[in-house]
Design an enzyme around this catalytic site. Structure first.
Site, PDB file in Angstrom:
ATOM      1  N   HIS A   1     -58.824   4.833 -41.929  1.00 29.62           N
ATOM      2  CA  HIS A   1     -57.517   4.426 -42.451  1.00 29.62           C
ATOM      3  C   HIS A   1     -57.688   3.687 -43.773  1.00 29.62           C
ATOM      4  O   HIS A   1     -58.502   2.777 -43.889  1.00 29.62           O
ATOM      5  CB  HIS A   1     -56.778   3.536 -41.458  1.00 29.62           C
ATOM      6  CG  HIS A   1     -55.406   3.161 -41.928  1.00 29.62           C
ATOM      7  ND1 HIS A   1     -54.376   4.076 -42.011  1.00 29.62           N
ATOM      8  CD2 HIS A   1     -54.906   1.992 -42.393  1.00 29.62           C
ATOM      9  CE1 HIS A   1     -53.294   3.485 -42.482  1.00 29.62           C
ATOM     10  NE2 HIS A   1     -53.593   2.214 -42.730  1.00 29.62           N
ATOM     11  N   SER A   2     -56.913   4.078 -44.771  1.00 25.40           N
ATOM     12  CA  SER A   2     -56.901   3.448 -46.090  1.00 25.40           C
ATOM     13  C   SER A   2     -58.302   3.517 -46.711  1.00 25.40           C
ATOM     14  O   SER A   2     -58.831   4.604 -46.885  1.00 25.40           O
ATOM     15  CB  SER A   2     -56.373   2.011 -45.978  1.00 25.40           C
ATOM     16  OG  SER A   2     -56.010   1.498 -47.235  1.00 25.40           O
ATOM     17  N   MET A   3     -58.932   2.391 -47.013  1.00 26.87           N
ATOM     18  CA  MET A   3     -60.299   2.443 -47.522  1.00 26.87           C
ATOM     19  C   MET A   3     -61.206   3.209 -46.570  1.00 26.87           C
ATOM     20  O   MET A   3     -62.129   3.930 -46.994  1.00 26.87           O
ATOM     21  CB  MET A   3     -60.846   1.030 -47.739  1.00 26.87           C
ATOM     22  CG  MET A   3     -62.267   0.997 -48.314  1.00 26.87           C
ATOM     23  SD  MET A   3     -62.960  -0.679 -48.520  1.00 26.87           S
ATOM     24  CE  MET A   3     -63.515  -1.000 -46.835  1.00 26.87           C
TER      25      MET A   3
ATOM     26  N   SER B   1     -56.289   8.840 -43.133  1.00 25.63           N
ATOM     27  CA  SER B   1     -55.012   8.197 -42.864  1.00 25.63           C
ATOM     28  C   SER B   1     -54.691   7.144 -43.925  1.00 25.63           C
ATOM     29  O   SER B   1     -55.539   6.319 -44.275  1.00 25.63           O
ATOM     30  CB  SER B   1     -55.072   7.537 -41.477  1.00 25.63           C
ATOM     31  OG  SER B   1     -53.968   6.684 -41.260  1.00 25.63           O
TER      32      SER B   1
END
Length: 253
Positions: free
Chosen positions: A94-96, A123
């Site tokens: 997720h994200s990074m 994500s």
């Protein structure tokens, strides 16, 4: 080999399932910790042996030297995961963590031409080839907190506790530096199929930027758009867990 795997400071197995037929590797967002994925581990432990990555500088790794570079992060995580590749793997970042999942998978594929993940879930993050001029890591503490509140990804009880925030701030700032200074290798792609998950109101990822992940895989590509912002996952755990469970079973999401 088993003892060496258990001793890794990078890997948390909240619900060990040694008899599983697949492994799920979860990589959290900037400033996040392995415990972010505890609910996913709990739900999917019947489908996979879930490995949650713990970055340095937080929780039980608070004294470990920080990493402020995505390549260094990816090199370290790929090395830690090699003993766990005896089973088929699904990545969820997720994200990074989405960028790290991509870069780790890319390194593992380069090291082993036979390796390909069952699926890579990216994500809450724009494609590696899409850049924005962001400088959260250069802001003062109040500026970093404003960004965290904007993304609504941090428990308000933590934000309200200055002592906890000060302890967490170096790791948060280091992660922001890593992701904000990241630049992908031109033409970077993986063989692993990619499924992008994105919120329709994410202030840090547009639909076009999410769709651009398509150019980063030579395998199958899918994108799922959910109502919500950067942390849309919280409101859609059921359908997201189902997608991941299907991938773990060897089926396309």
């Amino acid at each position: 080999m088993g003892a060496q795997r258990e001793d890794s400071v990078w890997i948390r197995r909240f619900h060990p399932m040694p008899e599983s037929r697949a492994r799920l590797v979860c990589l959290p967002h900037a400033g996040g910790s392995a415990s972010f994925f505890f609910p996913m581990s709990q739900t999917l432990s019947s489908s996979a042996d879930v490995l949650c990555v713990q970055y340095p500088g937080r929780q039980d790794r608070r004294q470990d030297p920080l990493i402020e570079n995505i390549d260094e992060y990816a090199d370290a995580i790929a090395a830690e995961l090699k003993p766990w590749l005896d089973l088929p793997v699904v990545f969820f970042g997720h994200s990074m963590g989405a960028v790290l999942a991509f870069e780790v998978a890319r390194r593992l594929e380069e090291a082993d031409p036979e390796f390909s993940a069952l699926a890579l879930f990216a994500s809450g993050r724009r494609a590696p080839s899409r850049y924005r001029d962001e400088n959260v890591h250069r802001r003062d503490e109040d500026g970093v907190v404003r960004e965290m509140k904007l993304l609504s990804g941090t428990d308000s009880r933590v934000l309200g506790n200055e002592e906890i925030l000060r302890m967490a701030m170096p790791a948060i700032r280091g992660d922001y530096k890593a992701i904000e200074t990241y630049r992908s290798v031109p033409g970077a792609a993986v063989r692993s199929p990619i499924t992008v998950l994105t919120g329709d109101n994410d202030p840090r990822t547009s639909l076009e930027e999410a769709e651009a992940w398509r150019s980063h895989t030579t395998g199958a590509f899918d994108i799922r758009v959910f109502p919500g912002g950067h942390f849309f996952l919280a409101g859609h755990q059921g359908p997201i867990m189902s997608l991941v469970a299907k991938a773990l079973s060897g089926s396309r999401p």
